[in-house]
Motif scaffolding. Structure first.
Motif, mmCIF file in Angstrom:
data_model
loop_
_atom_site.group_PDB
_atom_site.id
_atom_site.type_symbol
_atom_site.label_atom_id
_atom_site.label_comp_id
_atom_site.label_asym_id
_atom_site.label_seq_id
_atom_site.Cartn_x
_atom_site.Cartn_y
_atom_site.Cartn_z
ATOM 1 N N THR A 14 -3.616 -1.212 -3.906
ATOM 2 C CA THR A 14 -3.582 -0.871 -2.598
ATOM 3 C C THR A 14 -1.720 -0.298 -1.763
ATOM 4 O OG1 THR A 14 -5.515 -2.308 -2.375
ATOM 5 C CG2 THR A 14 -4.456 -1.381 -0.198
ATOM 6 N N ALA A 15 -1.525 -0.972 -1.739
ATOM 7 C CA ALA A 15 -0.186 -1.094 -1.619
ATOM 8 C C ALA A 15 0.817 -0.285 -2.298
ATOM 9 C CB ALA A 15 0.891 -2.356 -1.713
ATOM 10 N N VAL A 16 0.368 0.074 -2.932
ATOM 11 C CA VAL A 16 1.133 1.334 -4.124
ATOM 12 C C VAL A 16 -0.250 2.724 -2.975
ATOM 13 C CG1 VAL A 16 1.373 2.803 -5.948
ATOM 14 C CG2 VAL A 16 1.954 0.242 -6.562
ATOM 15 N N LEU A 17 -0.753 2.260 -3.023
ATOM 16 C CA LEU A 17 -1.848 3.801 -2.584
ATOM 17 C C LEU A 17 -0.970 3.829 -0.961
ATOM 18 C CD1 LEU A 17 -3.982 6.080 -3.259
ATOM 19 C CD2 LEU A 17 -5.141 4.014 -1.683
ATOM 20 N N ALA A 45 10.064 -1.249 -2.253
ATOM 21 C CA ALA A 45 9.242 -2.659 -2.336
ATOM 22 C C ALA A 45 8.644 -3.806 -1.160
ATOM 23 C CB ALA A 45 10.242 -3.425 -3.565
ATOM 24 N N GLU A 46 9.641 -3.462 -0.605
ATOM 25 C CA GLU A 46 9.857 -4.473 0.798
ATOM 26 C C GLU A 46 8.226 -4.225 1.746
ATOM 27 O OE1 GLU A 46 12.296 -2.633 -0.469
ATOM 28 O OE2 GLU A 46 13.975 -4.328 -0.866
ATOM 29 N N ARG A 47 8.400 -3.040 1.637
ATOM 30 C CA ARG A 47 6.681 -2.570 2.753
ATOM 31 C C ARG A 47 5.876 -2.279 1.772
ATOM 32 N NH1 ARG A 47 7.608 1.290 6.931
ATOM 33 N NH2 ARG A 47 9.268 2.267 7.118
ATOM 34 N N MET A 48 6.013 -2.379 0.222
ATOM 35 C CA MET A 48 4.572 -3.011 -0.374
ATOM 36 C C MET A 48 4.188 -4.185 0.131
ATOM 37 S SD MET A 48 4.756 0.725 -3.456
ATOM 38 C CE MET A 48 6.342 0.313 -3.552
ATOM 39 N N LEU A 49 4.876 -5.123 -0.841
ATOM 40 C CA LEU A 49 5.478 -6.410 -0.432
ATOM 41 C C LEU A 49 4.891 -6.939 0.507
ATOM 42 C CD1 LEU A 49 5.929 -8.968 -2.566
ATOM 43 C CD2 LEU A 49 7.924 -8.960 -1.959
ATOM 44 N N ALA A 50 4.963 -6.805 1.465
ATOM 45 C CA ALA A 50 4.535 -6.946 2.656
ATOM 46 C C ALA A 50 2.717 -6.882 3.099
ATOM 47 C CB ALA A 50 5.374 -5.978 3.736
ATOM 48 N N ASP A 51 2.656 -5.818 2.449
ATOM 49 C CA ASP A 51 1.116 -5.007 2.668
ATOM 50 C C ASP A 51 0.643 -5.974 1.787
ATOM 51 O OD1 ASP A 51 1.346 -3.014 4.380
ATOM 52 O OD2 ASP A 51 1.503 -1.190 2.918
ATOM 53 N N ILE A 52 1.050 -6.435 0.995
ATOM 54 C CA ILE A 52 -0.229 -7.209 -0.473
ATOM 55 C C ILE A 52 0.169 -8.854 -0.082
ATOM 56 C CG2 ILE A 52 0.569 -8.491 -2.792
ATOM 57 C CD1 ILE A 52 1.806 -5.878 -3.184
ATOM 58 N N THR A 53 1.267 -9.050 0.965
ATOM 59 C CA THR A 53 0.979 -10.552 1.808
ATOM 60 C C THR A 53 0.281 -10.014 2.807
ATOM 61 O OG1 THR A 53 3.499 -10.345 1.047
ATOM 62 C CG2 THR A 53 2.782 -11.752 2.884
#
Length: 509
Positions: free
Chosen positions: A352-355, A46-54
């Protein structure tokens, strides 16, 4: 995780996986797909995805408007991430599979696209009998984002839902002269109306009847879809995608603003709620001339840009490796419009982050799946599914070889449940994945889910599964859709579900 591990052992048996043998000597021939999937689900970050979203919803990408320089930059961001993952593998050893025609690299699809921007110097003023009200952009009104420029002052005529269908007994323009006026119509359609109607239809009808511009509003009585989406009375960003020959200047206004127009601007001091109730109850028109006027002023700039789809693939190892499961998510949003920045964190930096996270974890697998998995980052979704339609006009994987398309959209906000729309697959398949992940009590399964990049695939006969986070998305198409509103645990659940679903579809016998 004990229940999860046990469930995934069952999943391995259901899929019937056998360890593939690859030319790459680094791959352990004792690879167990079921055991690996258990580990893979734990690797979802989740941390990676949140970083990508940010990052994607941050200032560098400026809202990722289709055709803009920032959209091109976001395409490069995704392409670089795919390249770093080295999703394409060396050709598998069985000679018969070396004829697999799918390309073993990342690639892009491009198309010219018009890009329209509403400039920040704009106004919408209501001229009522005893007052003038200057409306606040964002809170009270928002121009439709592909609207033409406006410099208009004219009377307002309420035209119900803006329909003209005498065969169904409703014609909101019957007996009205709306020439040189601004028409006000409700979004959606009446409860008793059996046909289909789009915003484009309403805008075209308004122009055909001589209106100079239009206002549209969400009524105080929400239909089931609006309730499920948590629609409020606030205006939201959207493109009408109306043919240029039928376009008018237009704005979405708040429910409160529309109530003010009708209550203060009509002799009987009508309310929008009462008029909507009567239309829904009787299925007949309740159009009415008001004493109110509106002044609309803004400048709409049109430029030419380029749309980018970005894709990469994990090649399947078996003789049917030219078949593929598609996982898609759009990354475009609305950019900077009318002086407001639409960052698009939930919609759809989250998808996009999930992808990217599912691609990252799948790239770590000791071996590829039986069938190929194609990852697609679309642009142009907000402007009428342009990217997904572009893909279908030049598909990488032939459509008869495409066994399914998984679409991920606004996946980071809500109540912790997952909304899953299914066409062309048995619902039992997607429900079973949820059960094995311990999510069965959090799945809300539907048939066709309206709107999104899965729609052109469904129309082309490809089975689809749409996944969004359930519950209300209060910042949907609002400037407040920022990274601080994202729930990392919801992201994790969506990504784990997409990973397990794609893995099963790619490895079915």
């Amino acid at each position: 995780m004990k229940a999860l591990s046990a469930g995934l052992l069952i999943l391995c048996i259901i899929i019937g996986l056998t360890p593939p043998v690859f030319a790459d000597s680094a791959i352990d021939s004792s690879f167990s797909a079921g055991n690996w999937l258990t580990t893979a689900l734990e690797q979802i970050s989740a941390e990676r995805m949140l970083a990508d979203i940010t990052t994607l919803s941050g200032p560098t990408f400026h809202g990722r408007q289709t055709g803009s320089a920032q959209d091109a930059t976001s395409a490069e961001f995704v392409a670089n991430r795919f390249s770093e993952l080295r999703l394409h593998r060396s050709l598998p050893s069985p000679p018969e599979s070396r004829t697999n025609p799918l390309p073993p690299w990342e690639w892009k699809q491009t198309a010219p696209v018009p890009t329209r921007t509403i400039e920040s110097d704009l106004q919408l003023t209501l001229l009522l009998a005893h007052s003038h009200q200057s409306l606040k952009v964002g809170a009270d009104f928002l121009p439709v984002l592909d609207s033409t420029s406006a410099d208009i002052q004219a009377p307002i005529v309420f035209v119900g839902y803006g329909l003209s269908d005498p065969l169904q007994g409703i014609d909101d323009y019957a007996g009205l002269d709306v020439r040189n006026t601004i028409v006000l119509f409700l979004r959606g359609k009446p409860d008793k109306y059996k046909g289909t109607v789009s915003h484009r239809d309403k805008e075209r009808l308004a122009k055909q009847h001589g209106a100079l511009a239009y206002l549209t509003v969400t009524g105080p009585i929400l239909n089931p879809y609006e309730q499920r989406r948590g629609m409020s009375g606030k205006p939201g960003a959207f493109y009408s995608t109306t043919d240029p020959a039928h376009q008018l200047p237009g704005a979405w206004i708040s429910t409160e603003t529309a109530e003010s127009i009708l209550h203060q601007g009509t002799e009987g001091r009508n309310t929008l709620r009462a008029l909507q109730e009567e239309i829904n109850r009787t299925g007949t028109s309740q159009s009415i001339q008001t004493d109110a006027q509106a002044q609309l002023r803004w400048t709409s700039q049109l430029t030419n840009g380029t749309l980018f789809n970005i894709a990469s693939i994990i090649r399947g190892y078996s003789t049917n490796g030219d078949q593929a499961v598609l996982i898609g998510a759009h990354r475009d949003h609305f950019g900077h419009q009318a002086g407001l920045l639409f960052a698009g964190a939930d919609d759809n930096a989250s998808g996009t982050a999930v992808l990217l996270e599912v691609a990252r974890v799948l790239a770590l697998a000791p071996a590829a799946p039986k069938r190929s998995i194609l990852f697609l980052s679309f642009s142009g979704e907000e402007e009428g599914l342009l990217g997904s339609r572009l893909y279908l006009s030049q598909p990488i994987v032939p459509l008869p070889k495409t066994i399914g398309m998984i679409n991920v959209d606004h996946a980071g906000v809500g109540n912790g449940r997952l909304t899953v729309g299914v066409t062309g697959f048995e619902k039992s398949l997607v429900h079973e994945i949820g059960r094995l992940l311990g999510l069965s009590d959090k799945l809300d399964l539907f048939g066709f889910f309206p709107g999104g990049d899965h729609v052109p695939f469904k129309e082309a006969g490809v089975p689809t599964i749409t996944i969004v986070s359930g519950g209300v998305h209060p910042h949907f198409h609002q400037p407040t859709d920022t990274a601080d509103t994202i729930d990392p645990e919801i992201l994790r659940s969506v990504a784990q579900y997409v990973l397990a679903l794609a893995w099963q579809l790619a490895n079915e016998p």
